[in-house]
Design an enzyme around this catalytic site. Structure first.
Site, mmCIF file in Angstrom:
data_model
loop_
_atom_site.group_PDB
_atom_site.id
_atom_site.type_symbol
_atom_site.label_atom_id
_atom_site.label_comp_id
_atom_site.label_asym_id
_atom_site.label_seq_id
_atom_site.Cartn_x
_atom_site.Cartn_y
_atom_site.Cartn_z
ATOM 1 N N ARG A 170 18.782 0.048 25.785
ATOM 2 C CA ARG A 170 19.851 1.019 25.533
ATOM 3 C C ARG A 170 19.245 2.410 25.469
ATOM 4 O O ARG A 170 18.041 2.580 25.496
ATOM 5 C CB ARG A 170 20.562 0.667 24.223
ATOM 6 C CG ARG A 170 19.646 0.600 23.007
ATOM 7 C CD ARG A 170 20.359 0.921 21.698
ATOM 8 N NE ARG A 170 21.527 0.129 21.383
ATOM 9 C CZ ARG A 170 21.537 -0.969 20.636
ATOM 10 N NH1 ARG A 170 20.401 -1.456 20.154
ATOM 11 N NH2 ARG A 170 22.652 -1.588 20.352
ATOM 12 N N GLU A 180 11.785 6.138 8.095
ATOM 13 C CA GLU A 180 12.232 6.924 6.952
ATOM 14 C C GLU A 180 11.108 7.162 5.946
ATOM 15 O O GLU A 180 10.109 6.446 5.918
ATOM 16 C CB GLU A 180 13.392 6.200 6.243
ATOM 17 C CG GLU A 180 14.660 6.122 7.051
ATOM 18 C CD GLU A 180 14.554 5.158 8.235
ATOM 19 O OE1 GLU A 180 13.805 4.173 8.133
ATOM 20 O OE2 GLU A 180 15.221 5.421 9.255
ATOM 21 N N SER A 188 20.093 3.107 16.110
ATOM 22 C CA SER A 188 20.987 2.873 17.259
ATOM 23 C C SER A 188 22.361 2.451 16.762
ATOM 24 O O SER A 188 22.715 2.683 15.606
ATOM 25 C CB SER A 188 20.389 1.789 18.161
ATOM 26 O OG SER A 188 20.412 0.536 17.493
ATOM 27 N N ASN A 232 11.711 -5.751 9.637
ATOM 28 C CA ASN A 232 10.719 -5.230 8.680
ATOM 29 C C ASN A 232 11.442 -4.825 7.409
ATOM 30 O O ASN A 232 12.628 -4.507 7.441
ATOM 31 C CB ASN A 232 9.982 -4.012 9.268
ATOM 32 C CG ASN A 232 10.933 -2.868 9.619
ATOM 33 O OD1 ASN A 232 11.568 -2.880 10.668
ATOM 34 N ND2 ASN A 232 11.031 -1.894 8.731
HETATM 35 I I1 8IG Z 1 13.087 -2.562 14.212
HETATM 36 O O1 8IG Z 1 12.653 0.574 9.210
HETATM 37 C C1 8IG Z 1 13.440 -1.040 13.015
HETATM 38 N N1 8IG Z 1 14.201 -0.037 13.409
HETATM 39 N N2 8IG Z 1 15.369 3.784 11.031
HETATM 40 N N3 8IG Z 1 13.996 2.159 10.101
HETATM 41 C C2 8IG Z 1 14.748 2.632 11.156
HETATM 42 N N4 8IG Z 1 14.860 1.965 12.281
HETATM 43 C C3 8IG Z 1 14.215 0.798 12.377
HETATM 44 C C4 8IG Z 1 13.441 0.259 11.371
HETATM 45 C C5 8IG Z 1 13.324 0.975 10.151
HETATM 46 N N5 8IG Z 1 12.952 -0.907 11.793
#
Ligand code: 8IG
Length: 278
Positions: A87, A196, A215, A238
């Site tokens: 995407r 973050e 997204s 995660n």
């Molecule tokens: I995979 O910990 C994934 N995408 N913002 N934070 C943000 N996007 C993510 C994360 C995350 N893990």
């Protein structure tokens, strides 16, 4: 704004010319961690056709890791599924209208349902890593909307679209008929591409978030605006910043997705079949 919808119609025409399929029924967007599920979802369908997105008007070349940049048209239970492998994200530097182009193209191609998947950070220590989660709602912290700009063409709804039931209760229920243990969570959409800070994750929790990602929120709004039913599926890859004991690593996140692909792909296929039978 009118141009965005005309471009989506042109892309849908090009897609139908390339695939020989006049109308598609359901669109699936595969986010990070979901790429390997494509083959599980479409099986060994001999009628499947894969088209590079850059062959269709309006799609920029992909730059995000783990995002393939092709669209596959395949038959599932005699219905036609449009599978986007990859995407467009805001963090690639594209405007929200380009981020929304895939779902608008899918709608112009006939799809009435959008299944939006993503890899996400999790705030929930009671969920395992690799757990699929139904998105129940979102908080859009990107500061953008795909509906910014002049009024959309009159054939579409007002840009003041009601998002009360953005993530369809009906589709979530169907997904839970396939797997009653699927949890639900609120997805907080950050712009990225950086992960973050721990303070931003505490804020996400305070405002009701369970998952964070980069997204889905703009695509969901655009899909709802054109009258599609939306199912959001996150893969918790995660623990979010400040909760995770280890640094957050994009490669590791993809590896979690690869490890979960067989299980999660089977779930996605079963959910699709359940939706198509409904
Ligand atoms: I995979 O910990 C994934 N995408 N913002 N934070 C943000 N996007 C993510 C994360 C995350 N893990």
């Amino acid at each position: 704004m009118t141009e965005a919808f005309a471009l989506a119609a042109a892309a849908a025409d090009a897609l139908s010319a390339r695939t020989g399929v006049e109308r598609h029924d359901i669109a699936v967007v595969l986010g990070s961690g979901w790429g390997r599920t494509a083959d599980v979802i479409t099986g060994d369908d001999a009628s499947a056709v894969t088209v590079p997105l850059t062959d269709l008007p309006g799609f920029p070349p992909p730059s995000a890791i783990g995002h393939g940049g092709v669209v596959r048209s395949a038959s599932v239970n005699n219905r036609r599924v449009l599978l986007f492998l990859g995407r467009v994200h805001l963090y690639e530097g594209h405007p929200a209208s380009v981020v929304a182009h895939g779902v608008r193209t899918a709608a112009a191609a006939g799809c009435r349902i959008a299944v939006l998947t993503n890899g996400a950070g999790s705030l929930r220590t009671d969920w395992s890593i690799g757990q699929p989660v139904l998105i129940s709602d979102h908080v859009n912290l990107t500061g953008h909307s795909p509906l910014t700009g002049p009024n959309p063409p009159a054939s579409f709804g007002s840009r003041f679209v009601d998002l009360t039931d953005l993530y369809s209760r009906r589709l979530r229920q169907l997904a839970r008929e396939v797997d009653p243990s699927l949890p639900e969570g609120v997805y907080v959409g950050y712009p990225g591409p950086h992960f973050e800070t721990p303070a931003e994750i505490r804020m996400a929790g305070t405002i009701g978030g369970d998952l964070v990602g980069m997204s889905t929120v703009l695509e969901a709004i655009a899909a709802r605006h054109v009258g599609m039913e939306v199912l959001g599926l996150s893969l918790a890859t995660n623990l979010a910043a400040g909760i995770s004991a280890v640094p957050i690593d994009a490669e590791h996140v993809l590896a979690v997705g690869d490890g979960a692909a067989a299980r999660v792909g089977a779930l996605a296929r079963d959910v699709l079949e359940r939706i198509l039978a409904s």
